[in-house]
Design a protein around this motif. Sequence first.
Motif, mmCIF file in Angstrom:
data_model
loop_
_atom_site.group_PDB
_atom_site.id
_atom_site.type_symbol
_atom_site.label_atom_id
_atom_site.label_comp_id
_atom_site.label_asym_id
_atom_site.label_seq_id
_atom_site.Cartn_x
_atom_site.Cartn_y
_atom_site.Cartn_z
ATOM 1 N N ARG A 1 -21.647 40.903 22.572
ATOM 2 C CA ARG A 1 -20.414 40.286 22.069
ATOM 3 C C ARG A 1 -20.010 39.089 22.919
ATOM 4 N N VAL A 2 -20.175 39.210 24.214
ATOM 5 C CA VAL A 2 -19.866 38.094 25.106
ATOM 6 C C VAL A 2 -20.821 36.936 24.828
ATOM 7 N N GLN A 3 -22.090 37.233 24.611
ATOM 8 C CA GLN A 3 -23.068 36.190 24.304
ATOM 9 C C GLN A 3 -22.772 35.530 22.969
ATOM 10 N N VAL A 4 -22.367 36.304 21.978
ATOM 11 C CA VAL A 4 -22.018 35.746 20.671
ATOM 12 C C VAL A 4 -20.853 34.774 20.834
ATOM 13 N N LEU A 5 -19.840 35.166 21.578
ATOM 14 C CA LEU A 5 -18.701 34.276 21.799
ATOM 15 C C LEU A 5 -19.138 32.995 22.497
ATOM 16 N N ASP A 6 -20.039 33.124 23.447
ATOM 17 C CA ASP A 6 -20.533 31.946 24.163
ATOM 18 C C ASP A 6 -21.292 31.008 23.229
ATOM 19 N N VAL A 7 -22.131 31.563 22.368
ATOM 20 C CA VAL A 7 -22.885 30.734 21.415
ATOM 21 C C VAL A 7 -21.923 30.030 20.458
ATOM 22 N N LEU A 8 -20.960 30.759 19.922
ATOM 23 C CA LEU A 8 -20.015 30.163 18.982
ATOM 24 C C LEU A 8 -19.125 29.119 19.652
ATOM 25 N N ARG A 9 -18.782 29.362 20.894
ATOM 26 C CA ARG A 9 -17.951 28.413 21.638
ATOM 27 C C ARG A 9 -18.668 27.076 21.806
ATOM 28 N N GLY A 10 -19.984 27.103 21.865
ATOM 29 C CA GLY A 10 -20.771 25.890 22.050
ATOM 30 C C GLY A 10 -20.998 25.086 20.786
ATOM 31 N N HIS A 11 -20.492 25.540 19.663
ATOM 32 C CA HIS A 11 -20.680 24.830 18.388
ATOM 33 C C HIS A 11 -19.341 24.338 17.848
ATOM 34 N N ASP A 12 -19.357 23.124 17.330
ATOM 35 C CA ASP A 12 -18.148 22.569 16.724
ATOM 36 C C ASP A 12 -17.939 23.088 15.308
ATOM 37 N N GLU A 13 -19.022 23.426 14.657
ATOM 38 C CA GLU A 13 -18.970 23.879 13.262
ATOM 39 C C GLU A 13 -19.287 25.372 13.198
ATOM 40 N N ALA A 14 -18.981 25.977 12.071
ATOM 41 C CA ALA A 14 -19.308 27.387 11.855
ATOM 42 C C ALA A 14 -20.821 27.572 11.880
ATOM 43 N N VAL A 15 -21.254 28.718 12.378
ATOM 44 C CA VAL A 15 -22.672 29.013 12.526
ATOM 45 C C VAL A 15 -23.053 30.134 11.559
ATOM 46 N N CYS A 16 -24.118 29.904 10.813
ATOM 47 C CA CYS A 16 -24.606 30.898 9.866
ATOM 48 C C CYS A 16 -25.175 32.102 10.624
ATOM 49 N N GLN A 17 -24.941 33.271 10.079
ATOM 50 C CA GLN A 17 -25.490 34.463 10.711
ATOM 51 C C GLN A 17 -27.013 34.396 10.761
ATOM 52 N N GLU B 1 -12.236 31.566 17.075
ATOM 53 C CA GLU B 1 -10.815 31.272 16.888
ATOM 54 C C GLU B 1 -10.300 30.658 18.190
ATOM 55 N N PRO B 2 -9.847 29.401 18.158
ATOM 56 C CA PRO B 2 -9.409 28.727 19.392
ATOM 57 C C PRO B 2 -8.313 29.485 20.140
ATOM 58 N N GLU B 3 -7.404 30.107 19.409
ATOM 59 C CA GLU B 3 -6.321 30.849 20.065
ATOM 60 C C GLU B 3 -6.860 32.028 20.878
ATOM 61 N N SER B 4 -7.962 32.599 20.415
ATOM 62 C CA SER B 4 -8.526 33.749 21.124
ATOM 63 C C SER B 4 -9.041 33.350 22.499
ATOM 64 N N LEU B 5 -9.517 32.118 22.640
ATOM 65 C CA LEU B 5 -9.973 31.655 23.955
ATOM 66 C C LEU B 5 -8.811 31.560 24.931
ATOM 67 N N GLU B 6 -7.647 31.150 24.422
ATOM 68 C CA GLU B 6 -6.456 31.089 25.277
ATOM 69 C C GLU B 6 -6.044 32.489 25.720
ATOM 70 N N VAL B 7 -6.061 33.430 24.784
ATOM 71 C CA VAL B 7 -5.706 34.816 25.101
ATOM 72 C C VAL B 7 -6.687 35.386 26.113
ATOM 73 N N LEU B 8 -7.951 35.160 25.888
ATOM 74 C CA LEU B 8 -8.991 35.653 26.792
ATOM 75 C C LEU B 8 -8.834 35.043 28.167
ATOM 76 N N SER B 9 -8.565 33.756 28.222
ATOM 77 C CA SER B 9 -8.392 33.059 29.492
ATOM 78 C C SER B 9 -7.217 33.626 30.269
ATOM 79 N N SER B 10 -6.109 33.855 29.596
ATOM 80 C CA SER B 10 -4.940 34.408 30.285
ATOM 81 C C SER B 10 -5.181 35.861 30.702
ATOM 82 N N TRP B 11 -5.936 36.595 29.909
ATOM 83 C CA TRP B 11 -6.232 37.991 30.245
ATOM 84 C C TRP B 11 -7.120 38.069 31.488
#
Length: 79
Positions: free
Chosen positions: A10-26, A67-77
């Motif tokens: 799950r952490v790796q998935v978030l990292d991969v998605l964070r590195g893309h500007d556009e949605a990524v196909c499964q 979701e950009p907001e989730s990165l803020e939540v994660l960062s504060s957590w």
Amino acid sequence: MARLLSDPIRVQVLDVLRGHDEAVCQCELTPLFDVSQPTLSHHLRRLEEAGFVSVERRGRWAYYSIEPESLEVLSSWLS
């Protein structure tokens, strides 16, 4: 949140998605991980349910983006 992110995939998935500007196909995500497609779908569903990623269905395919907001939540957590 700790329980959700306790799985390294799950952490790796978030990292991969964070590195893309556009949605990524499964179909593009599946070869990046050494798990079966149903297992990856399970992890993506859990991330979606928690609000970390959003999914857009395009025909047969699912496209995921972070979701950009989730990165803020994660960062504060983590602080």
